[in-house]
Design a protein around this motif. Structure first.
Motif, PDB file in Angstrom:
ATOM      1  N   TYR A  11      37.374 -17.258 -20.854  1.00  0.00           N
ATOM      2  CA  TYR A  11      37.911 -17.009 -19.516  1.00  0.00           C
ATOM      3  C   TYR A  11      37.088 -15.963 -18.772  1.00  0.00           C
ATOM      4  O   TYR A  11      36.833 -16.095 -17.565  1.00  0.00           O
ATOM      5  N   ARG A  12      36.681 -14.909 -19.459  1.00  0.00           N
ATOM      6  CA  ARG A  12      35.910 -13.849 -18.809  1.00  0.00           C
ATOM      7  C   ARG A  12      34.548 -14.371 -18.333  1.00  0.00           C
ATOM      8  O   ARG A  12      34.067 -13.988 -17.265  1.00  0.00           O
ATOM      9  N   GLU A  13      33.948 -15.237 -19.123  1.00  0.00           N
ATOM     10  CA  GLU A  13      32.672 -15.829 -18.718  1.00  0.00           C
ATOM     11  C   GLU A  13      32.851 -16.722 -17.497  1.00  0.00           C
ATOM     12  O   GLU A  13      32.007 -16.744 -16.597  1.00  0.00           O
ATOM     13  N   GLN A  14      33.984 -17.446 -17.452  1.00  0.00           N
ATOM     14  CA  GLN A  14      34.226 -18.382 -16.354  1.00  0.00           C
ATOM     15  C   GLN A  14      34.442 -17.655 -15.015  1.00  0.00           C
ATOM     16  O   GLN A  14      34.164 -18.211 -13.951  1.00  0.00           O
ATOM     17  N   LEU A  15      34.928 -16.416 -15.076  1.00  0.00           N
ATOM     18  CA  LEU A  15      35.163 -15.672 -13.833  1.00  0.00           C
ATOM     19  C   LEU A  15      33.856 -15.432 -13.083  1.00  0.00           C
ATOM     20  O   LEU A  15      33.855 -15.334 -11.847  1.00  0.00           O
ATOM     21  N   ALA A  16      32.740 -15.362 -13.799  1.00  0.00           N
ATOM     22  CA  ALA A  16      31.442 -15.091 -13.171  1.00  0.00           C
ATOM     23  C   ALA A  16      30.739 -16.349 -12.683  1.00  0.00           C
ATOM     24  O   ALA A  16      29.691 -16.260 -12.030  1.00  0.00           O
ATOM     25  N   THR A  17      31.299 -17.525 -12.959  1.00  0.00           N
ATOM     26  CA  THR A  17      30.672 -18.790 -12.559  1.00  0.00           C
ATOM     27  C   THR A  17      31.049 -19.137 -11.114  1.00  0.00           C
ATOM     28  O   THR A  17      31.992 -18.564 -10.544  1.00  0.00           O
ATOM     29  N   ALA A  40      37.263 -18.193  -6.477  1.00  0.00           N
ATOM     30  CA  ALA A  40      38.609 -17.925  -5.964  1.00  0.00           C
ATOM     31  C   ALA A  40      39.248 -16.750  -6.697  1.00  0.00           C
ATOM     32  O   ALA A  40      39.969 -15.943  -6.103  1.00  0.00           O
ATOM     33  N   GLY A  41      38.978 -16.648  -7.980  1.00  0.00           N
ATOM     34  CA  GLY A  41      39.509 -15.534  -8.753  1.00  0.00           C
ATOM     35  C   GLY A  41      38.881 -14.217  -8.336  1.00  0.00           C
ATOM     36  O   GLY A  41      39.574 -13.202  -8.201  1.00  0.00           O
ATOM     37  N   ARG A  42      37.569 -14.225  -8.128  1.00  0.00           N
ATOM     38  CA  ARG A  42      36.882 -13.002  -7.699  1.00  0.00           C
ATOM     39  C   ARG A  42      37.361 -12.571  -6.319  1.00  0.00           C
ATOM     40  O   ARG A  42      37.524 -11.379  -6.037  1.00  0.00           O
ATOM     41  N   GLN A  43      37.617 -13.552  -5.455  1.00  0.00           N
ATOM     42  CA  GLN A  43      38.107 -13.243  -4.120  1.00  0.00           C
ATOM     43  C   GLN A  43      39.500 -12.620  -4.189  1.00  0.00           C
ATOM     44  O   GLN A  43      39.799 -11.651  -3.474  1.00  0.00           O
ATOM     45  N   ALA A 101      39.066  -9.040  -5.259  1.00  0.00           N
ATOM     46  CA  ALA A 101      38.431  -8.232  -4.220  1.00  0.00           C
ATOM     47  C   ALA A 101      39.409  -7.916  -3.099  1.00  0.00           C
ATOM     48  O   ALA A 101      39.420  -6.799  -2.553  1.00  0.00           O
ATOM     49  N   GLU A 102      40.243  -8.880  -2.733  1.00  0.00           N
ATOM     50  CA  GLU A 102      41.212  -8.661  -1.658  1.00  0.00           C
ATOM     51  C   GLU A 102      42.241  -7.590  -2.024  1.00  0.00           C
ATOM     52  O   GLU A 102      42.893  -7.026  -1.145  1.00  0.00           O
ATOM     53  N   ARG A 103      42.364  -7.335  -3.318  1.00  0.00           N
ATOM     54  CA  ARG A 103      43.329  -6.328  -3.778  1.00  0.00           C
ATOM     55  C   ARG A 103      42.636  -5.049  -4.253  1.00  0.00           C
ATOM     56  O   ARG A 103      43.253  -4.200  -4.896  1.00  0.00           O
ATOM     57  N   GLY A 104      41.363  -4.942  -3.935  1.00  0.00           N
ATOM     58  CA  GLY A 104      40.642  -3.706  -4.206  1.00  0.00           C
ATOM     59  C   GLY A 104      40.120  -3.555  -5.613  1.00  0.00           C
ATOM     60  O   GLY A 104      39.835  -2.431  -6.049  1.00  0.00           O
ATOM     61  N   PHE A 105      39.958  -4.675  -6.350  1.00  0.00           N
ATOM     62  CA  PHE A 105      39.458  -4.611  -7.724  1.00  0.00           C
ATOM     63  C   PHE A 105      38.047  -5.190  -7.783  1.00  0.00           C
ATOM     64  O   PHE A 105      37.829  -6.355  -7.416  1.00  0.00           O
ATOM     65  N   ASP A 106      37.099  -4.402  -8.257  1.00  0.00           N
ATOM     66  CA  ASP A 106      35.728  -4.871  -8.358  1.00  0.00           C
ATOM     67  C   ASP A 106      35.454  -5.436  -9.748  1.00  0.00           C
ATOM     68  O   ASP A 106      36.363  -5.561 -10.580  1.00  0.00           O
ATOM     69  N   ARG A 107      34.197  -5.759  -9.996  1.00  0.00           N
ATOM     70  CA  ARG A 107      33.809  -6.369 -11.270  1.00  0.00           C
ATOM     71  C   ARG A 107      34.088  -5.435 -12.444  1.00  0.00           C
ATOM     72  O   ARG A 107      34.536  -5.869 -13.502  1.00  0.00           O
ATOM     73  N   GLY A 111      39.846  -6.995 -18.838  1.00  0.00           N
ATOM     74  CA  GLY A 111      39.618  -8.293 -19.469  1.00  0.00           C
ATOM     75  C   GLY A 111      40.031  -9.480 -18.636  1.00  0.00           C
ATOM     76  O   GLY A 111      40.309 -10.552 -19.177  1.00  0.00           O
ATOM     77  N   VAL A 112      40.085  -9.329 -17.309  1.00  0.00           N
ATOM     78  CA  VAL A 112      40.547 -10.414 -16.442  1.00  0.00           C
ATOM     79  C   VAL A 112      39.540 -11.565 -16.475  1.00  0.00           C
ATOM     80  O   VAL A 112      38.322 -11.359 -16.469  1.00  0.00           O
TER      81      VAL A 112
END
Length: 644
Positions: free
Chosen positions: A129-135, A140-143, A146-152, A159-160
């Motif tokens: 799952y963690r690898e998929q977040l960077a693909t 949509a997950g990264r957005q 980011a909209e809630r103030g959480f960076d990479r 572990g998101v």
């Protein structure tokens, strides 16, 4: 039905687990002499390290706060696990197959090997799952983050990850790693439908839910796409690993600060936990799809060290003695109701319990994003006692400007006050209630509270006993320690240290010591336990192939009285002054023979005194026997000195 873990299996776990590796995951350990390690104590604040670990005996002890024990004790205290849970966790680490006796408290029927497979499947899934977040598919997950103030960095810290939108992306990945379909179904990572098996989480942002030990046992997933007809949040179903009433999200990250600060902040969601931690509130946790219940209470109590009679006292500085449990809820009506539900659970805590509600209705995540970390910290700092919050929330439903409204409010609020188990707090809140109602006649309010208690109601729960919370255990009394000034007592203590830590190096003369060889009662009690365990002869026989004396110390502990056991652990872990490996043998021999010599000297003094009191003319035979004994003891002392 499985019950108590067999004793021989518990001992196997103790012997096979490397205590320095388990403790080293929590404490930075440095060499402190031959076979000794030390670091800052995880159980109390300190600047100079007084926490010692001795791997050869499998024990630890803090010379600052007195905490000590074996590797199982450490895991139960630092991770908040019960004894059986700690043994099962450690057994899984070293591959010990546990067996259970019939009867006794039941344990989960899941085999340790099976459990380890399910844990491994979750570990692989989390990495996936963690690898998929960077693909590109995870945009949509990264957005969302980011909209809630959480960076990479924040995503990595917690572990998101992201679950792809396909039906079987994770399924194929896990199959490729050798996991079988029955294992995957049991794990809850996949679901089974009419057309077969498919991924449970699809097109969602996922958070790993971990046990207090840090092992991932489930996931919480947030809907991202409008076409997803599922619930807003979807969690792992009940599995052999995951029971939602027994887990708290973020507990693995919060446990150290919870123990240090004696505080826990309970929030409502995963992003709220993230916002709290990133704002400097490292004690925040959240429930996973269920209300905060009695099982959560037990987990929290073990970690914050709910201390009974000394708890529940709020100081003028705003801090509380004995710990704090702070519930943060949304400011809307649902949040208010959640706070009222928490009132029922508060009665199981002796710790002071608070509520922190943001007046404008923002949750901690929104508050951090809108006003910054300072506002989040201010929310927690502005907490109010839960009892006061519940009373005020109850009174808000009535028109206190009218006599009828005040009477109705009294009838509604009196059971709340009556439900406060703390006999010292109840009169105080009775007076507060009278003031909030604007009733000058305190007796009227008191009668209403007393009447509510007589009817049962919220006061019907059984009170705690002895000023301690229900289910709490008392620490056994410790035996009185002798002072460190007396040089004779210092020799006694050091001799016991080397006997426990290095029995193979102790000369045989130690076993010849009588019951009066030690002057300090505490030292005498330890010596009695050593003799009962078979003396150093048995100690030498029990030394492991690697030179460890874990079994030997365990045997002495088994023979020691409950009050003496902490001292045995302390002596077994205490650093020995001699830190040169090639000189340890001579040091041990010298210390023990010094103790033996002291015994001879004491005996000689007694014999000389007896001879002075005797009449050689009246009892020549007795006098001659005493004189011969004196000559013999003096000869033994002389030979001992010449051999050193």
């Amino acid at each position: 039905m499985a019950g108590r873990i067999r004793r021989e299996d518990v001992e196997a776990v103790r012997e096979r687990v490397r205590i320095e590796e388990v403790i080293g995951a929590h404490v930075q350990l440095k060499t402190a002499g031959v076979g000794s390690l030390k670091g800052l104590c995880p159980f109390h604040d300190e600047r100079s390290p007084s926490f010692h670990v001795r791997p050869q005996v499998g024990r630890y002890h803090c010379f600052g706060c007195g905490e000590g024990g074996d590797v199982i004790d450490f895991v139960t205290k630092v991770d908040g696990l019960g004894f059986a849970e700690a043994v099962e966790y450690l057994a899984g680490r070293v591959g010990v197959q546990l067996r259970y006796e019939e009867g006794g408290p039941t344990r989960p029927a899941e085999e340790p090997g099976r459990r380890r497979r399910l844990i491994e499947a979750h570990k692989v899934a989390e990495e996936f799952y963690r690898e998929q977040l960077a693909t590109p598919g995870g945009a949509a997950g990264r957005q969302f983050l980011a909209e809630r103030g959480f960076d990479r960095t924040a995503a990595e810290q917690f572990g998101v990850g992201f679950a792809p939108t396909g039906w079987d992306a994770l399924l194929k990945h896990l199959r490729g790693r050798g996991f079988t379909e029955p294992e995957l179904i049991a794990s809850g990572l996949v679901s089974q439908g009419q057309r077969g098996v498919y991924d449970r989480f699809r097109g969602r942002l996922v958070w790993p839910i971990r046990e207090v030990t840090g092992e991932t046992i489930g996931f919480g997933a947030r809907r991202l796409f409008d076409e997803d007809n599922g619930p807003k949040y979807l969690n792992t179903p009940e599995t052999p690993l995951y029971r939602k009433s027994h887990v708290l999200y973020g507990l693995d990250l919060a446990k150290r600060e919870m123990q240090r600060d004696k505080r826990v902040v309970v929030v409502e969601g995963y992003t709220d936990v993230m916002a709290m931690h990133l704002s400097g509130i490292g004690t925040a946790v959240a429930t996973c799809g269920t209300a905060f219940g009695s099982d959560h209470t037990r987990i929290v109590r073990r970690l914050i060290g709910d201390s009974g009679a000394s708890s529940g006292v709020q100081l003028a500085t705003g801090t509380s003695v004995g710990g704090e449990v702070i519930f943060t809820f949304d400011g809307d009506e649902a949040g208010q109701k959640a706070a009222l539900r928490a009132f029922g659970e508060d009665q199981t805590f002796a710790a002071q319990t608070f509520v922190a509600v943001e007046p404008s209705g923002m949750d901690p995540c929104e508050l951090r994003q809108s006003r910054g970390p300072d506002a989040v910290r201010a929310l927690v700092a502005g907490r109010q006692p839960l009892f006061a919050f519940v009373l005020r929330a109850t009174l808000r439903s009535y028109d206190l400007a009218t006599a009828e409204g005040r009477v109705a409010a009294l009838r509604s609020a009196a059971p709340v006050v009556a439900g406060i188990r703390d006999a010292a707090l109840r009169p105080e809140y009775t007076r507060l209630l009278a003031g909030w109602l604007g009733m000058e006649d305190l007796a009227t309010v008191q009668r209403a509270v007393d009447g509510a208690r007589g009817r049962g109601g919220a006061a019907g729960r059984a009170p705690t006993s002895g000023g301690r919370p229900a289910g709490a255990t008392e620490r056994p009394a410790r035996t009185q320690r002798p002072g460190p000034v007396d040089p004779v007592l210092a020799v006694e203590r050091t001799a016991l240290e080397v006997v426990l830590q290095a029995p193979a190096l102790v000369p045989a003369e130690f076993d010849e010591l009588g019951s009066d060889a030690f002057a300090a009662p505490a030292h005498r009690a330890v010596h009695e336990a050593i003799r009962a365990a078979g003396g150093v002869t048995a100690g030498r026989a029990s030394v492991g192939e690697d030179g460890s004396s874990t079994a030997w110390v365990g045997a002495v502990l088994d023979e020691a009285a409950e009050a003496v056991r902490p001292l045995v652990t302390e002596l077994a872990v205490a650093p020995v002054p001699e830190d040169r490996p090639e000189a340890v043998g001579d040091y041990v021999r010298g210390v023990v023979l010094r103790l033996v010599e002291m015994g001879f000297t004491r005996h000689i003094a007694e014999l000389r005194g007896r001879l002075q009191r005797m009449d050689a003319t009246a009892d020549p035979a007795g006098y001659q026997a005493a004189f011969a004994e004196l000559v013999a003891i003096e000869g033994r002392r002389r030979n001992l000195r010449e051999s050193v």
